[in-house]
Design an enzyme around this catalytic site. Structure first.
Site, PDB file in Angstrom:
ATOM      1  N   TRP A 102      50.356  41.278  46.990  1.00 14.03           N
ATOM      2  CA  TRP A 102      50.101  40.077  47.793  1.00 14.03           C
ATOM      3  C   TRP A 102      50.903  40.110  49.072  1.00 14.03           C
ATOM      4  CZ3 TRP A 102      45.683  38.423  46.686  1.00 14.03           C
ATOM      5  CH2 TRP A 102      45.214  38.426  45.369  1.00 14.03           C
ATOM      6  N   ASP A 172      55.023  32.541  50.404  1.00 16.82           N
ATOM      7  CA  ASP A 172      53.810  32.388  49.614  1.00 16.82           C
ATOM      8  C   ASP A 172      54.271  32.023  48.206  1.00 16.82           C
ATOM      9  OD1 ASP A 172      51.589  32.677  48.013  1.00 16.82           O
ATOM     10  OD2 ASP A 172      51.176  34.763  48.563  1.00 16.82           O
ATOM     11  N   LYS A 196      46.863  28.115  40.219  1.00 14.32           N
ATOM     12  CA  LYS A 196      47.750  28.639  39.184  1.00 14.32           C
ATOM     13  C   LYS A 196      48.613  27.510  38.632  1.00 14.32           C
ATOM     14  CE  LYS A 196      47.400  32.697  41.875  1.00 14.32           C
ATOM     15  NZ  LYS A 196      46.613  33.555  40.985  1.00 14.32           N
TER      16      LYS A 196
HETATM   17  N1  PMP Z   1      49.338  35.114  46.761  1.00 18.77           N
HETATM   18  C1  PMP Z   1      49.621  35.233  45.465  1.00 18.77           C
HETATM   19  C2  PMP Z   1      51.057  35.348  45.041  1.00 18.77           C
HETATM   20  C3  PMP Z   1      48.596  35.245  44.526  1.00 18.77           C
HETATM   21  O1  PMP Z   1      48.875  35.369  43.225  1.00 18.77           O
HETATM   22  C4  PMP Z   1      47.252  35.102  44.961  1.00 18.77           C
HETATM   23  C5  PMP Z   1      46.084  35.056  44.013  1.00 18.77           C
HETATM   24  N2  PMP Z   1      46.186  35.660  42.814  1.00 18.77           N
HETATM   25  C6  PMP Z   1      47.008  35.016  46.324  1.00 18.77           C
HETATM   26  C7  PMP Z   1      48.071  35.000  47.193  1.00 18.77           C
HETATM   27  C8  PMP Z   1      45.599  34.908  46.862  1.00 18.77           C
HETATM   28  O2  PMP Z   1      45.173  33.606  46.658  1.00 18.77           O
HETATM   29  P1  PMP Z   1      43.690  33.120  46.964  1.00 18.77           P
HETATM   30  O3  PMP Z   1      42.807  33.742  45.947  1.00 18.77           O
HETATM   31  O4  PMP Z   1      43.812  31.613  46.831  1.00 18.77           O
HETATM   32  O5  PMP Z   1      43.344  33.524  48.351  1.00 18.77           O
END
Ligand code: PMP
Length: 361
Positions: A102, A172, A196
């Site tokens: 990420w 994030d 989440k």
């Molecule tokens: N950052 C983290 C730490 C994540 O776990 C995720 C999704 N698993 C994301 C960003 C991406 O999120 P989204 O699907 O809402 O774009």
């Protein structure tokens, strides 16, 4: 009714009370004779929910007057681009601490719209730990430092946030916002996809310093400028109304359960229980993450073979425990145990792990 124990990483299990409220209000809500989904986002009934959700965030996190809460669309992934678009000035750059895929994605987007650099990484260690302060090479002239507070795939988590001096800190927090109390006012910007720890997919929460947004880059497309959403309290365009409604229900549940102190107590007990089982069977279960970097939201572990891992996941599913397969990029097993996961669910999993180790170890 029989609810399973849902260990999916996201979308993930929600507090039963939040779902029950939605069920009870589905067809007729607040005496309007319609559901939230069918109601104008300009109605006074929706407006009340929208602001209640914002106020609950402020209260739970103890935000100061300079911090505002925004509800945006596009998922956390859109924030990967919006943050650098708004805050890296022409010719400038931002620092990214790389702790998994990420943060790699966040850095990649920064380099599409501006310039970002890796200011530290635990890649050489397979992302099995969070870099220490002395491992970081921070640029004092950076526009900001970006971290991923919890690495959903690798099962690592920042337990002490880095000291970035005068440089604004951005995080994030998609997979751990509200898991425990912390000083949110230290952060210039926090973003989190809701699906989440906070609610259903569809709404992304952004907590940002108003005074920073006032200095953001001008000339951006309207929807991609934080200033647009700040100026209109996230009602510039149609917000994801139903997701915000569910978020409000979840935040109410967090508050009623005792707030972030209660969440932390509950989460530590759950995480310690699972790590305890793993540690108690050293020849059978193995957590690849270094102990002081382990996540209390996503617990990852391996078994002696991929065949056993597949059997483990299959047998657990038969017992009503879903979502235990590790992310497809890393394999192994993963239990996501966000705020809403009841301690009973973790106890059921822990006991199953003990029985499985005895039978196959
Ligand atoms: N950052 C983290 C730490 C994540 O776990 C995720 C999704 N698993 C994301 C960003 C991406 O999120 P989204 O699907 O809402 O774009």
């Amino acid at each position: 009714m029989s609810r399973s124990w849902n260990f999916y990483a996201g979308p993930a299990t929600l507090p039963l009370a939040a779902l029950e409220r939605a069920r009870d209000e589905m067809l007729e809500w607040e005496g309007t004779g319609m559901s939230v989904m069918e109601t104008s986002h300009r109605s006074k009934e929706y407006d009340a929910i929208h602001h209640q959700a914002m106020d609950l965030f402020r209260e739970l996190l103890g935000l100061d007057d300079d911090h505002v809460v925004l509800f945006l669309g596009g998922g956390a992934s859109t924030q990967f681009a919006m943050v650098p678009m708004n805050f890296i000035p022409p010719g400038g750059s931002a620092d990214y601490v790389i702790t998994g895929s990420w943060s790699q994605k966040a850095l990649k987007e920064a380099n599409i719209v501006a310039r970002g650099r890796a200011a530290g990484t635990s890649e050489a260690a397979g992302f099995t730990r969070i870099p220490r302060q002395q491992d970081l090479e921070l640029d004092p002239a950076a526009a900001y430092v970006h971290i991923t507070s919890n690495n959903t795939i690798k099962g690592t988590q920042w337990h002490d946030f880095p000291d970035t001096g005068e440089v604004p800190l951005v995080a994030d927090m998609s997979s751990d916002l509200l898991w425990r109390p912390f000083d949110a006012n230290r952060f210039a910007l926090i973003y989190a996809g809701a699906q989440k720890n906070l609610g259903p997919a569809g709404v992304t929460v952004v907590i940002v310093r108003r005074s920073w947004v006032e200095r953001a880059n001008p000339g951006l497309p309207t929807m991609l400028a934080y200033a647009t959403h700040l100026g209109k309290e996230s009602l510039y365009n149609t917000p994801p109304c139903f997701a915000v409604y569910m978020l409000r229900n979840v935040l109410e549940w967090v508050k009623r359960t005792g707030g972030l102190e209660a969440m932390e107590r509950r989460n530590r007990l759950k995480g310690d229980r699972l790590y305890g089982v793993i540690e108690a069977h050293p020849g059978f279960y193995r957590c690849p993450v270094e102990p002081d970097s382990r996540s209390y939201m996503n617990v990852v572990w391996r078994l002696p073979s991929e065949e056993l891992e597949a059997t483990f996941v299959q047998e657990a599913t038969k017992l009503g425990m879903y979502g235990l397969k590790g992310h497809r990029s890393v394999g192994g097993c993963r239990a996501s145990i966000y705020n809403a996961m009841e301690p009973e669910g973790v106890e059921a999993l822990a006991e199953f792990m003990e029985r499985f180790a005895k039978a196959h170890g």
